[in-house]
Scaffold this motif. Structure first.
Motif, PDB file in Angstrom:
ATOM      1  N   PRO A  99       0.657  -0.973   0.337  1.00 25.83           N
ATOM      2  CA  PRO A  99      -0.112   0.534   0.079  1.00 25.83           C
ATOM      3  C   PRO A  99       0.820   1.050  -0.262  1.00 25.83           C
ATOM      4  CG  PRO A  99       0.225  -0.672   2.378  1.00 25.83           C
ATOM      5  CD  PRO A  99       0.592  -1.890   1.643  1.00 25.83           C
ATOM      6  N   PHE A 100       0.623   2.419  -0.251  1.00 25.79           N
ATOM      7  CA  PHE A 100       1.339   3.433  -0.388  1.00 25.79           C
ATOM      8  C   PHE A 100       2.015   3.803   0.511  1.00 25.79           C
ATOM      9  CE2 PHE A 100       1.513   8.826  -0.604  1.00 25.79           C
ATOM     10  CZ  PHE A 100       1.972   8.026  -1.165  1.00 25.79           C
ATOM     11  N   LEU A 101       0.914   3.676   2.154  1.00 26.70           N
ATOM     12  CA  LEU A 101       1.634   4.527   3.426  1.00 26.70           C
ATOM     13  C   LEU A 101       3.245   3.243   3.833  1.00 26.70           C
ATOM     14  CD1 LEU A 101      -1.585   5.696   5.399  1.00 26.70           C
ATOM     15  CD2 LEU A 101       0.762   6.633   3.880  1.00 26.70           C
ATOM     16  N   ASP A 102       2.564   2.263   2.954  1.00 22.95           N
ATOM     17  CA  ASP A 102       3.861   1.371   3.394  1.00 22.95           C
ATOM     18  C   ASP A 102       5.414   1.741   2.068  1.00 22.95           C
ATOM     19  OD1 ASP A 102       2.760   0.440   5.249  1.00 22.95           O
ATOM     20  OD2 ASP A 102       2.558  -1.326   4.913  1.00 22.95           O
ATOM     21  N   GLN A 103       5.292   2.261   1.456  1.00 22.44           N
ATOM     22  CA  GLN A 103       6.254   2.763   0.393  1.00 22.44           C
ATOM     23  C   GLN A 103       6.885   4.281   0.886  1.00 22.44           C
ATOM     24  OE1 GLN A 103       4.878   2.846  -3.664  1.00 22.44           O
ATOM     25  NE2 GLN A 103       2.873   1.209  -3.495  1.00 22.44           N
ATOM     26  N   ASP A 104       8.144   3.763   0.030  1.00 18.67           N
ATOM     27  CA  ASP A 104       9.001   5.037   0.989  1.00 18.67           C
ATOM     28  C   ASP A 104       8.589   6.504   0.065  1.00 18.67           C
ATOM     29  OD1 ASP A 104      11.099   3.543   1.172  1.00 18.67           O
ATOM     30  OD2 ASP A 104      12.043   3.346  -1.022  1.00 18.67           O
ATOM     31  N   ARG A 163     -10.554   0.834   0.503  1.00 21.67           N
ATOM     32  CA  ARG A 163      -9.624  -0.675   0.060  1.00 21.67           C
ATOM     33  C   ARG A 163      -9.077  -1.114  -1.659  1.00 21.67           C
ATOM     34  NH1 ARG A 163      -9.531  -5.147   3.520  1.00 21.67           N
ATOM     35  NH2 ARG A 163     -10.853  -5.145   4.457  1.00 21.67           N
ATOM     36  N   HIS A 164      -9.935  -0.287  -2.758  1.00 26.31           N
ATOM     37  CA  HIS A 164      -9.653  -0.454  -4.115  1.00 26.31           C
ATOM     38  C   HIS A 164      -8.798   0.412  -3.973  1.00 26.31           C
ATOM     39  CE1 HIS A 164     -10.541  -0.586  -8.049  1.00 26.31           C
ATOM     40  NE2 HIS A 164     -10.970   0.952  -8.073  1.00 26.31           N
ATOM     41  N   ILE A 165      -8.617   1.538  -3.375  1.00 21.78           N
ATOM     42  CA  ILE A 165      -7.486   2.349  -3.366  1.00 21.78           C
ATOM     43  C   ILE A 165      -5.758   2.143  -3.021  1.00 21.78           C
ATOM     44  CG2 ILE A 165      -8.564   4.676  -4.440  1.00 21.78           C
ATOM     45  CD1 ILE A 165      -7.755   6.020  -1.192  1.00 21.78           C
ATOM     46  N   ASN A 166      -5.709   0.876  -2.198  1.00 21.92           N
ATOM     47  CA  ASN A 166      -4.439   0.652  -2.056  1.00 21.92           C
ATOM     48  C   ASN A 166      -3.320   1.097  -1.515  1.00 21.92           C
ATOM     49  OD1 ASN A 166      -2.645  -1.210  -1.489  1.00 21.92           O
ATOM     50  ND2 ASN A 166      -1.785  -0.679  -3.081  1.00 21.92           N
ATOM     51  N   PHE A 167      -4.216   2.262  -0.497  1.00 24.18           N
ATOM     52  CA  PHE A 167      -3.772   3.607  -0.310  1.00 24.18           C
ATOM     53  C   PHE A 167      -3.010   3.094   1.532  1.00 24.18           C
ATOM     54  CE2 PHE A 167      -2.725   7.382   2.325  1.00 24.18           C
ATOM     55  CZ  PHE A 167      -2.345   8.259   1.392  1.00 24.18           C
ATOM     56  N   PHE A 168      -3.727   2.250   2.305  1.00 24.84           N
ATOM     57  CA  PHE A 168      -3.832   2.076   3.634  1.00 24.84           C
ATOM     58  C   PHE A 168      -3.194   0.763   3.559  1.00 24.84           C
ATOM     59  CE2 PHE A 168      -7.380   5.498   3.314  1.00 24.84           C
ATOM     60  CZ  PHE A 168      -6.568   5.947   4.864  1.00 24.84           C
ATOM     61  N   PRO A 169      -2.550   0.846   5.114  1.00 23.27           N
ATOM     62  CA  PRO A 169      -1.514  -0.894   5.190  1.00 23.27           C
ATOM     63  C   PRO A 169      -3.014  -2.078   5.403  1.00 23.27           C
ATOM     64  CG  PRO A 169      -0.524   1.185   6.277  1.00 23.27           C
ATOM     65  CD  PRO A 169      -1.829   1.639   5.836  1.00 23.27           C
ATOM     66  N   GLU A 170      -2.832  -3.191   5.196  1.00 24.08           N
ATOM     67  CA  GLU A 170      -4.193  -4.281   5.498  1.00 24.08           C
ATOM     68  C   GLU A 170      -4.301  -3.585   6.683  1.00 24.08           C
ATOM     69  OE1 GLU A 170      -7.221  -6.774   4.757  1.00 24.08           O
ATOM     70  OE2 GLU A 170      -6.189  -5.579   3.641  1.00 24.08           O
ATOM     71  N   SER A 171      -3.562  -3.665   8.265  1.00 24.39           N
ATOM     72  CA  SER A 171      -3.634  -3.591   8.955  1.00 24.39           C
ATOM     73  C   SER A 171      -3.946  -2.332   9.888  1.00 24.39           C
ATOM     74  CB  SER A 171      -2.383  -3.474   9.960  1.00 24.39           C
ATOM     75  OG  SER A 171      -1.429  -2.652  10.008  1.00 24.39           O
ATOM     76  N   TRP A 172      -4.789  -1.025   9.240  1.00 22.50           N
ATOM     77  CA  TRP A 172      -5.798  -0.498   9.115  1.00 22.50           C
ATOM     78  C   TRP A 172      -6.824  -0.049   8.685  1.00 22.50           C
ATOM     79  CZ3 TRP A 172      -3.295   5.392   9.120  1.00 22.50           C
ATOM     80  CH2 TRP A 172      -2.538   5.487   8.754  1.00 22.50           C
ATOM     81  N   LEU A 173      -6.842  -0.577   8.107  1.00 21.30           N
ATOM     82  CA  LEU A 173      -8.490  -1.506   7.473  1.00 21.30           C
ATOM     83  C   LEU A 173      -9.143  -2.577   8.056  1.00 21.30           C
ATOM     84  CD1 LEU A 173      -7.709  -1.454   3.092  1.00 21.30           C
ATOM     85  CD2 LEU A 173      -8.596   0.583   4.778  1.00 21.30           C
ATOM     86  N   ILE A 174      -8.465  -3.292   8.475  1.00 16.73           N
ATOM     87  CA  ILE A 174      -8.985  -4.729   9.453  1.00 16.73           C
ATOM     88  C   ILE A 174      -9.420  -3.804  10.649  1.00 16.73           C
ATOM     89  CG2 ILE A 174      -8.409  -6.935  10.669  1.00 16.73           C
ATOM     90  CD1 ILE A 174      -6.357  -7.566   8.730  1.00 16.73           C
ATOM     91  N   ARG A 175      -8.677  -2.974  11.267  1.00 11.29           N
ATOM     92  CA  ARG A 175      -8.664  -2.493  12.327  1.00 11.29           C
ATOM     93  C   ARG A 175     -10.207  -1.295  12.142  1.00 11.29           C
ATOM     94  NH1 ARG A 175      -4.492  -0.408  13.478  1.00 11.29           N
ATOM     95  NH2 ARG A 175      -4.159   1.506  12.865  1.00 11.29           N
ATOM     96  N   GLN A 230       5.612   6.815   3.798  1.00 10.47           N
ATOM     97  CA  GLN A 230       6.048   6.958   5.089  1.00 10.47           C
ATOM     98  C   GLN A 230       6.511   8.300   5.700  1.00 10.47           C
ATOM     99  OE1 GLN A 230       7.746   4.256   7.007  1.00 10.47           O
ATOM    100  NE2 GLN A 230       6.545   3.083   5.199  1.00 10.47           N
ATOM    101  N   SER A 231       6.473   9.418   5.137  1.00 14.52           N
ATOM    102  CA  SER A 231       6.389  10.400   5.700  1.00 14.52           C
ATOM    103  C   SER A 231       5.225  11.155   5.502  1.00 14.52           C
ATOM    104  CB  SER A 231       7.330  11.143   4.819  1.00 14.52           C
ATOM    105  OG  SER A 231       7.167  11.702   3.479  1.00 14.52           O
ATOM    106  N   LEU A 232       4.516  10.441   5.066  1.00  8.27           N
ATOM    107  CA  LEU A 232       2.782  11.092   5.176  1.00  8.27           C
ATOM    108  C   LEU A 232       1.907  10.078   6.375  1.00  8.27           C
ATOM    109  CD1 LEU A 232       2.303  12.054   1.895  1.00  8.27           C
ATOM    110  CD2 LEU A 232       2.551  13.209   3.534  1.00  8.27           C
ATOM    111  N   VAL A 233       2.942   9.092   7.014  1.00  4.17           N
ATOM    112  CA  VAL A 233       1.925   8.620   8.556  1.00  4.17           C
ATOM    113  C   VAL A 233       1.263   9.324   8.933  1.00  4.17           C
ATOM    114  CG1 VAL A 233       2.174   6.338   9.266  1.00  4.17           C
ATOM    115  CG2 VAL A 233       3.343   6.308   7.447  1.00  4.17           C
ATOM    116  N   PRO A 234       2.109  10.194  10.226  1.00  2.00           N
ATOM    117  CA  PRO A 234       1.733  10.641  10.936  1.00  2.00           C
ATOM    118  C   PRO A 234       0.563  11.896  10.357  1.00  2.00           C
ATOM    119  CG  PRO A 234       3.923  11.772  10.877  1.00  2.00           C
ATOM    120  CD  PRO A 234       3.652  10.827   9.707  1.00  2.00           C
ATOM    121  N   LEU A 235       0.575  12.571   9.494  1.00  2.00           N
ATOM    122  CA  LEU A 235      -0.633  13.014   9.138  1.00  2.00           C
ATOM    123  C   LEU A 235      -2.084  12.147   8.729  1.00  2.00           C
ATOM    124  CD1 LEU A 235       0.535  14.922   6.259  1.00  2.00           C
ATOM    125  CD2 LEU A 235       0.387  16.289   8.426  1.00  2.00           C
TER     126      LEU A 235
END
Length: 475
Positions: free
Chosen positions: A310-315, A342-354, A318-323
């Motif tokens: 997912p996008f937030l797990d890519q380099d 889910r469709h845009i593949n932006f958030f880590p899977e753990s976030w979506l499960i939560r 990473q710097s945008l995760v705090p936002l």
């Protein structure tokens, strides 16, 4: 007999405060801390600052005297006392106005000390000339030339001229387009009243196009009043105003993070705030885009990234995760919006499960779907009442109350339906099953005929799988 140095200046006593304490001008302190304390108190100067910077005490005293005597006093038509060389130009200034600037005051006093062997006498005669009722015409003084080098690139010659004009006129109009340069000029001159006027203009002139530059100016000059005003303005306008304009790209990440963390942040709903933040990221990654894209373009951009991570797990992300950690994703409750996450593949899977788990475990939540068959529309619903209590039922709805695609629509007021509701869940490795009997009921549009019997269950098992079975008998 030892001969005295005839060139040695005679020490003169100076009165301090209302007591008989004194000290020599050539020695600023002479160990007389009580006298210094009295003098600082009379001039409203901090004693610790005076000990660290003796020149400030002298400048503060002169500034106080000149500001009181020159307040609302027109400048007489006489030659200037000082020539200021700055920004490739020469500016003619008069003493009473010059001393409103701490920077120019220090430069003038330094020039005065270097130009005469008795700077103290020159200064005393200068101050006596300001006393009301004493001397009507000032004695002629030598015109001083002082130089000021400015390293701040924000300062322009026009803005600097406006700042010098403000030494003479307190009501000089400051345009929003020039206020940054005038503020920088006031800071260089240490012209506090003009600086505060600029801050007031900036606080009133906050717009999507000025918010970035005004905020950065507040940070640069450590003006907390201005930075706080920028934060509060953006808290109210980030989503409804800035989020719809290309100026959103200019918002610094630090400011955006502070606003997202604020409990006062306004948004129509959490998904709207998420779209605004996704647009901000899109504009950062696409600097050549000059117009605000539609939402589909933004979503398609993030969907185009590799599905492996997912996008937030890519380099890049990473710097945008705090936002995005500041978002309340559990506030996104519509199924369509959750599917987009889910469709845009932006958030880590753990976030979506939560997020999904939070919805599932939330109290008093309802899940519903509308189904259509032979032109009849039914809404099937599942309701969680508490941690162990649930109910499931179905009800007939009008075609006008739902989004109806092309298909048949029945206009019959009543219809006989035979149905059964079942639910099952796994508890300690064993399946628990719940069901209603097969029920035949006429469904109309108004209560109570529109609603079926409810299947009510009590269980600790999760998840619960519910199914609705029904047929239309001949009627």
């Amino acid at each position: 007999m030892k001969m005295l140095n005839p060139r040695r200046a005679r020490l003169e006593r100076r009165m301090v405060g209302s007591t008989n304490r004194w000290r020599f001008p050539s020695k600023p302190f002479s160990g007389d801390l009580l006298g210094l304390s009295q003098r600082c108190k009379a001039l409203s100067v901090d004693l610790d600052e005076a000990l660290k910077n003796p020149d400030r005490l002298c400048v503060s005293q002169i500034q106080k005297i000149f500001s009181e005597t020159s307040k609302n006093k027109p400048v007489q038509s006489r030659e200037a006392d000082v020539i200021l060389e700055c920004l490739g130009s020469r500016w003619e200034l008069h003493q009473p106005q010059l001393f409103q600037s701490e920077t120019l005051s220090k430069l003038y006093l330094m020039a005065l000390a270097q130009s005469t062997k008795r700077p103290t006498k020159e200064l005393e005669s200068l101050l006596r000339a300001q006393l009301p009722g004493k001397i009507k015409e000032r004695p002629p003084t030598k015109k001083m030339i002082i130089s000021l080098k400015i390293n701040d690139p924000v300062v322009t010659k026009v803005a600097f001229a406006m700042a010098l004009k403000s030494l003479y006129l307190s009501q000089v109009e400051i345009n929003v387009n020039d206020v940054l340069a005038v503020l920088a000029s006031a800071h260089v001159l240490q012209f506090s009243s003009l600086f505060q006027r600029c801050v007031a203009v900036m606080m009133k002139g906050l717009t999507p196009s000025t918010i970035k530059s005004f905020y950065l100016a507040g940070c640069k000059y450590k003006e907390e009043q201005l930075t706080t005003a920028c934060e509060k303005w953006l808290e109210m306008n980030l989503v409804p105003l800035v989020g719809t304009q290309i100026h959103l790209r200019k918002i610094p990440q630090e400011l955006l993070h502070r606003v997202l963390r604020s409990p006062r942040l306004f948004t129509f709903n959490e998904f709207h705030l998420l779209k605004t933040l996704l647009l901000w990221v899109f504009l950062q990654l696409n600097p050549k885009v000059q117009t605000v894209p539609v939402q589909e373009t933004v979503l398609a951009f993030f969907t185009s990234f590799s599905r492996k991570y997912p996008f937030l797990d890519q380099d890049t992300g990473q710097s945008l995760v705090p936002l995005f950690l500041c978002l309340r994703l559990h506030g996104i409750i519509k199924g369509k919006n959750l599917e987009e996450l889910r469709h845009i593949n932006f958030f880590p899977e753990s976030w979506l499960i939560r997020v999904t788990a939070n919805h599932y475990h939330a109290e008093y939540t309802t899940h519903s779907e509308v189904i259509a068959i032979y032109g009849f529309f039914f809404e099937i619903k599942g309701v969680r009442h508490d941690t162990t209590s649930y109910s499931f039922y179905m009800q007939r709805v009008r075609h006008s109350d739902v989004v109806c695609e092309h298909g048949p629509i029945s206009l019959r007021a009543e219809r006989l339906v035979k149905y059964e509701i079942r639910a099952q869940t796994l508890v300690d490795g064993q399946w628990q099953e719940f069901r209603t009997n097969q029920i035949t009921q006429k469904f109309g549009f108004s209560k109570p005929s529109c609603k079926s019997h409810a299947l009510k269950i009590h269980t600790v098992g999760l998840p619960i799988y519910a199914s609705f079975s029904f047929i239309f008998p001949m009627s």
